[in-house]
Design a protein around this motif. Structure first.
Motif, PDB file in Angstrom:
ATOM      1  N   CYS A  99       0.828  -1.211   0.000  1.00 49.05           N
ATOM      2  CA  CYS A  99       0.000   0.000   0.000  1.00 49.05           C
ATOM      3  C   CYS A  99       0.861   1.260   0.000  1.00 49.05           C
ATOM      4  O   CYS A  99       0.527   2.250  -0.660  1.00 49.05           O
ATOM      5  CB  CYS A  99      -0.944   0.005   1.193  1.00 49.05           C
ATOM      6  N   LYS A 106       1.084   6.721  -6.853  1.00 44.48           N
ATOM      7  CA  LYS A 106      -0.091   7.529  -7.191  1.00 44.48           C
ATOM      8  C   LYS A 106       0.103   8.984  -6.785  1.00 44.48           C
ATOM      9  O   LYS A 106      -0.284   9.895  -7.517  1.00 44.48           O
ATOM     10  CB  LYS A 106      -1.346   6.967  -6.515  1.00 44.48           C
ATOM     11  N   LEU A 124      -9.341   4.978  -4.690  1.00 42.98           N
ATOM     12  CA  LEU A 124      -8.041   4.588  -4.121  1.00 42.98           C
ATOM     13  C   LEU A 124      -7.731   5.304  -2.805  1.00 42.98           C
ATOM     14  O   LEU A 124      -6.640   5.142  -2.272  1.00 42.98           O
ATOM     15  CB  LEU A 124      -6.933   4.878  -5.124  1.00 42.98           C
ATOM     16  N   LEU A 127      -6.716   2.917  -0.003  1.00 45.48           N
ATOM     17  CA  LEU A 127      -5.368   2.397  -0.208  1.00 45.48           C
ATOM     18  C   LEU A 127      -4.321   3.449   0.173  1.00 45.48           C
ATOM     19  O   LEU A 127      -3.335   3.133   0.829  1.00 45.48           O
ATOM     20  CB  LEU A 127      -5.195   1.991  -1.663  1.00 45.48           C
ATOM     21  N   LYS A 128      -4.571   4.708  -0.213  1.00 39.99           N
ATOM     22  CA  LYS A 128      -3.642   5.786   0.132  1.00 39.99           C
ATOM     23  C   LYS A 128      -3.624   6.038   1.633  1.00 39.99           C
ATOM     24  O   LYS A 128      -2.590   6.411   2.184  1.00 39.99           O
ATOM     25  CB  LYS A 128      -4.012   7.070  -0.598  1.00 39.99           C
TER      26      LYS A 128
END
Length: 182
Positions: A99, A106, A124, A127-128
């Motif tokens: 992650c 990203k 996302l 996930l971030k």
């Protein structure tokens, strides 16, 4: 709190006289630079303590990343004390590593391009959030070359200024004052 970006001039609150209002309209004409978090519009001319802001942003993001690593270390030690087993410990470490790497990538991409699909970018966010250390490290490394997102904002601003100048340059005057041809 203001970054001295001319908010009062752009809204017409700057002057009480007619010439003050005319000056405010002249300032607001054309595209305005988009502020960047922690930098305001200082990225445009590299003024208002831009260098110190970059140094502060780099130091702050690195300190936050180190603090986050300590928090994750304490969480990992809690898992070991709970005696959850080797598989769960490895799974947690691998999850945070993956992650963090994806969040780094990203975040780094976001500094140079706008997302093609904002909805996919929003999906996302979880996930971030898990890989927040990767995002902090991307911010840290980007401050060595520029304010994070400066190149993207500068390109968009210069494109908008060029288009604005081209539109303004092709005009020869106020169309409503031209004499109509018969």
């Amino acid at each position: 709190m203001s970054d001295n970006t001319g908010d009062s001039a752009a809204t017409g609150k700057g002057g009480g006289t007619a010439s003050g209002r005319a000056d405010a309209k002249a300032v607001a004409a054309g595209p305005q630079p988009e502020p960047i978090r922690f930098f305001g519009t200082s990225w445009l001319e590299h003024d208002q303590g831009y260098g110190l802001r970059r140094a502060g942003a780099a130091a702050g993001s690195l300190v936050a990343a180190v603090a986050a690593c300590f928090v994750l270390r304490f969480a990992y030690e809690g898992l070991q004390l709970a005696d959850t087993g080797g598989f769960v410990n490895v799974l947690v470490v691998v999850m945070f590593a993956i992650c963090s790497a994806m969040a780094f990538r990203k975040t780094w991409e976001r500094f140079s391009t706008r997302p093609a699909d904002p909805d996919a970018d929003r999906s996302l966010q979880g996930l971030k959030a898990i890989g927040f250390i990767g995002s902090l490290l991307a911010y840290f490394f980007r401050t060595f070359t520029e304010a994070p997102g400066e190149a993207l904002h500068r390109t968009e601003y210069e494109t908008a200024r060029t288009q604005y100048e081209r539109r303004r340059g092709t005009r020869t005057g106020n169309p409503s004052t031209r004499k109509k041809r018969k």
